[in-house]
Scaffold this motif. Structure first.
Motif, PDB file in Angstrom:
ATOM      1  N   HIS A 151       0.159  -6.471  -3.565  1.00  0.00           N
ATOM      2  CA  HIS A 151       1.317  -5.686  -3.990  1.00  0.00           C
ATOM      3  C   HIS A 151       2.443  -5.732  -2.963  1.00  0.00           C
ATOM      4  CE1 HIS A 151      -0.021  -3.830  -7.649  1.00  0.00           C
ATOM      5  NE2 HIS A 151      -1.123  -3.358  -7.094  1.00  0.00           N
ATOM      6  N   TRP A 192       5.671   1.354  -4.087  1.00  0.00           N
ATOM      7  CA  TRP A 192       4.522   1.363  -4.996  1.00  0.00           C
ATOM      8  C   TRP A 192       3.792   2.690  -4.858  1.00  0.00           C
ATOM      9  CZ3 TRP A 192       2.349  -0.835  -9.073  1.00  0.00           C
ATOM     10  CH2 TRP A 192       1.001  -0.598  -9.330  1.00  0.00           C
ATOM     11  N   ALA A 214      12.434   0.521  -3.587  1.00  0.00           N
ATOM     12  CA  ALA A 214      11.233   0.562  -4.417  1.00  0.00           C
ATOM     13  C   ALA A 214      10.031   0.867  -3.530  1.00  0.00           C
ATOM     14  CB  ALA A 214      11.029  -0.758  -5.144  1.00  0.00           C
ATOM     15  N   ASP A 268      11.952   4.578  -6.717  1.00  0.00           N
ATOM     16  CA  ASP A 268      12.838   4.508  -5.567  1.00  0.00           C
ATOM     17  C   ASP A 268      12.484   5.628  -4.598  1.00  0.00           C
ATOM     18  OD1 ASP A 268      14.070   6.876  -6.426  1.00  0.00           O
ATOM     19  OD2 ASP A 268      15.740   5.824  -7.381  1.00  0.00           O
ATOM     20  N   GLY A 311       2.934   2.402 -10.316  1.00  0.00           N
ATOM     21  CA  GLY A 311       4.261   1.910 -10.662  1.00  0.00           C
ATOM     22  C   GLY A 311       5.183   1.995  -9.466  1.00  0.00           C
ATOM     23  N   TYR A 312       6.390   1.476  -9.643  1.00  0.00           N
ATOM     24  CA  TYR A 312       7.380   1.489  -8.570  1.00  0.00           C
ATOM     25  C   TYR A 312       8.429   2.567  -8.812  1.00  0.00           C
ATOM     26  CZ  TYR A 312       5.427  -2.815  -6.729  1.00  0.00           C
ATOM     27  OH  TYR A 312       4.585  -3.746  -6.176  1.00  0.00           O
ATOM     28  N   ASP A 331       7.841 -11.304  -7.559  1.00  0.00           N
ATOM     29  CA  ASP A 331       7.545  -9.887  -7.766  1.00  0.00           C
ATOM     30  C   ASP A 331       8.756  -9.022  -7.435  1.00  0.00           C
ATOM     31  OD1 ASP A 331       4.995 -10.441  -8.575  1.00  0.00           O
ATOM     32  OD2 ASP A 331       4.048  -9.977  -6.651  1.00  0.00           O
ATOM     33  N   ASP A 340      10.909  -9.036 -10.405  1.00  0.00           N
ATOM     34  CA  ASP A 340      10.340  -8.208 -11.476  1.00  0.00           C
ATOM     35  C   ASP A 340      10.561  -6.725 -11.207  1.00  0.00           C
ATOM     36  OD1 ASP A 340       9.444 -10.386 -12.901  1.00  0.00           O
ATOM     37  OD2 ASP A 340       7.424 -10.340 -12.050  1.00  0.00           O
ATOM     38  N   ILE A 341      10.350  -6.314  -9.960  1.00  0.00           N
ATOM     39  CA  ILE A 341      10.432  -4.895  -9.621  1.00  0.00           C
ATOM     40  C   ILE A 341      11.843  -4.355  -9.818  1.00  0.00           C
ATOM     41  CG2 ILE A 341      10.261  -3.257  -7.705  1.00  0.00           C
ATOM     42  CD1 ILE A 341       7.980  -5.096  -6.631  1.00  0.00           C
ATOM     43  N   SER A 397      11.561   6.547 -11.321  1.00  0.00           N
ATOM     44  CA  SER A 397      10.839   5.349 -11.725  1.00  0.00           C
ATOM     45  C   SER A 397      11.779   4.155 -11.817  1.00  0.00           C
ATOM     46  CB  SER A 397      10.168   5.567 -13.085  1.00  0.00           C
ATOM     47  OG  SER A 397       9.591   4.365 -13.542  1.00  0.00           O
ATOM     48  N   LYS A 416      10.815   1.455 -13.459  1.00  0.00           N
ATOM     49  CA  LYS A 416      10.543   0.774 -14.715  1.00  0.00           C
ATOM     50  C   LYS A 416      11.579   1.241 -15.724  1.00  0.00           C
ATOM     51  CE  LYS A 416       7.111  -0.189 -18.272  1.00  0.00           C
ATOM     52  NZ  LYS A 416       5.797   0.150 -18.855  1.00  0.00           N
ATOM     53  N   TYR A 463       4.930  -5.977   2.280  1.00  0.00           N
ATOM     54  CA  TYR A 463       4.039  -6.497   1.245  1.00  0.00           C
ATOM     55  C   TYR A 463       2.670  -6.840   1.823  1.00  0.00           C
ATOM     56  CZ  TYR A 463       4.984 -11.219   3.068  1.00  0.00           C
ATOM     57  OH  TYR A 463       5.087 -12.323   3.859  1.00  0.00           O
TER      58      TYR A 463
END
Length: 443
Positions: free
Chosen positions: A235, A252, A250, A264, A261-262, A196, A199-200, A269, A271, A221
């Motif tokens: 998450h 959530w 990041a 900073d 979404g994530y 994860d 991915d983030i 964003s 993404k 987490y």
């Protein structure tokens, strides 16, 4: 030899609840959560904060036994082996467990799963529990299921039970010496959480080629616990990663019923409009530009980047888009072309097969499975040929400045800042621990 129930576990780590007040972080208790295995490797911080506590003053169950025996199933074990190790000698119990349909879940013994028994002060069984499904995803989080057997007037009774696993928040940090997974394992971070993390931050860091020895990460987490064991993860709540001296963060954030979404810590964003790579953890076998073609044996322009990976490796869309072409094209073999937005499009070639049901005109989302690595077309081995196009002209996807996504609007920014303020002290604590370790090493 002491009974198995009292033998120390293979992995030890000390955890403490972290208490956060409005004015800051209560450091004294948290400092006790440093992992200290023996012999000690490089220190790594691992702690957890319980979110779902039992009510104060909760009374113990009337069935509570003074002694609970526990054993893990080993390969080749029988039910009789388990009862023997647990010290259970109940007339008719073995026959009940191996023949009664109500106990059928114990017919299949999974190595590594846990069997427990509660014994009273006369050594008689109060209950026997087989945790056959320690963690399964549910709407509310993660559920644990087990078979529970108890003495009854006519012999024994068996019942399947389910309970929601306890959700905890954990914090951990690590430093990369050889690999991301190596550092995460040392910090006792589950592999699912590590994936994860990739991915983030995949739109900011190329985890295939950008990682360096000395890079650091700090992470908050969720974990789900049952009977003292981790049975699932949730998450990532907050994350900070220092790569080549630059800090990426990041958090959530989800406001009401809107999709989460994530972002900073500044509210931008994470993404990105495009991910850097379409395959997780592979290697670049051929870059963008001129090369000697492995089949045609002549110098020719290579319009994309090749990622070597085993046949069948999943391929993911690097951006939202519409399927412009899915099928076979000469040297590309099985290929998918996505029209992303504006002047951007992406191409994924040499696939062994496509995601089930995918067809021209379908909308796909960033990170969605679209196919699998293969060696169709002009390919000497399994790999993904990936092209990034601007105005239909291929450019180097590893060098181009990728479009970024929007920042939070003013309506959500205040709510986001309140969420970020919860996790920033935890990240700062981890940073101080890392800096202290570096200073000690330099002395």
């Amino acid at each position: 030899m002491m009974p198995e129930a009292h033998q120390p576990p293979r992995r030890r780590h000390v955890t403490r609840s972290l208490l956060f007040a409005a004015g800051g972080l209560f450091l004294t208790a948290a400092a006790l959560a440093v992992v200290q295995p023996s012999p000690p490797p490089e220190p790594v911080f691992q702690a957890r904060q319980t979110l779902d506590l039992p009510p104060l003053g909760a009374q113990a169950s009337p069935d509570a036994a003074p002694y609970i025996a526990s054993t893990r199933i080993r390969r080749g074990d029988t039910v009789a082996d388990l009862l023997n190790r647990l010290g259970i000698n109940e007339n008719g119990l073995l026959t009940f467990l191996t023949h009664d349909a109500r106990a059928r879940s114990i017919y299949k013994l999974y190595p590594g799963r846990t069997v427990q028994a509660a014994l009273n002060d006369q050594g008689r069984m109060v209950w026997l529990r087989y945790a056959h499904t320690p963690g399964a995803t549910a709407k509310s989080g993660v559920d644990s299921a087990w078979l529970e057997v108890r003495p009854a007037d006519d012999g024994f009774s068996a019942q399947e039970r389910t309970i929601a696993a306890v959700r905890e928040t954990r914090i951990a940090e690590g430093e990369i010496n050889s690999s991301l997974f190596g550092a995460a394992d040392q910090a006792q971070i589950p592999d699912a959480v590590t994936m994860d993390m990739v991915d983030i931050l995949g739109s900011r860091i190329d985890f295939l080629k950008d990682l360096r020895k000395g890079d650091r990460f700090r992470i908050v987490y969720e974990a789900y616990m049952h009977d003292g064991e981790e049975v699932g993860t949730g998450h990532i709540r907050a994350l900070e990663f220092i790569n080549k001296g630059k800090t990426y963060s990041a958090v959530w954030f989800q406001n009401g019923q809107q999709p989460g979404g994530y972002y900073d810590f500044s509210g931008a964003s994470l993404k990105g409009a495009f991910l850097r790579t379409a395959i997780k953890f592979t290697r670049i076998s051929s870059g963008f530009g001129m090369r000697m073609h492995p089949i045609h044996n002549k110098w020719i322009g290579h319009k994309g980047v090749d990622y070597a990976a085993p046949s069948g490796t999943p391929i993911y869309a690097t951006a939202d888009g519409t399927v412009e072409f899915v099928g076979r094209q000469n040297g590309y073999g099985n290929v998918i072309i996505l029209k992303n937005f504006g002047k951007y499009s992406t191409l994924y070639a040499h696939q062994s097969r496509f995601a089930k049901g995918l067809k021209k005109g379908d909308r796909v989302q960033q990170g969605q499975l679209i196919g699998y690595v293969g060696s169709t077309g002009w390919a000497t081995g399994p790999h993904l040929h990936y092209e990034f196009r601007i105005d239909k002209r291929p450019v180097d996807p590893l060098a181009v400045d990728l479009p970024v996504a929007r920042t939070l609007d003013s309506a959500d920014r205040k709510a986001f800042q309140a969420v970020a303020a919860r996790y920033l002290p935890q990240i700062e604590l981890l940073a101080r621990l890392q800096e202290s370790r570096v200073q000690v090493a330099q002395q």
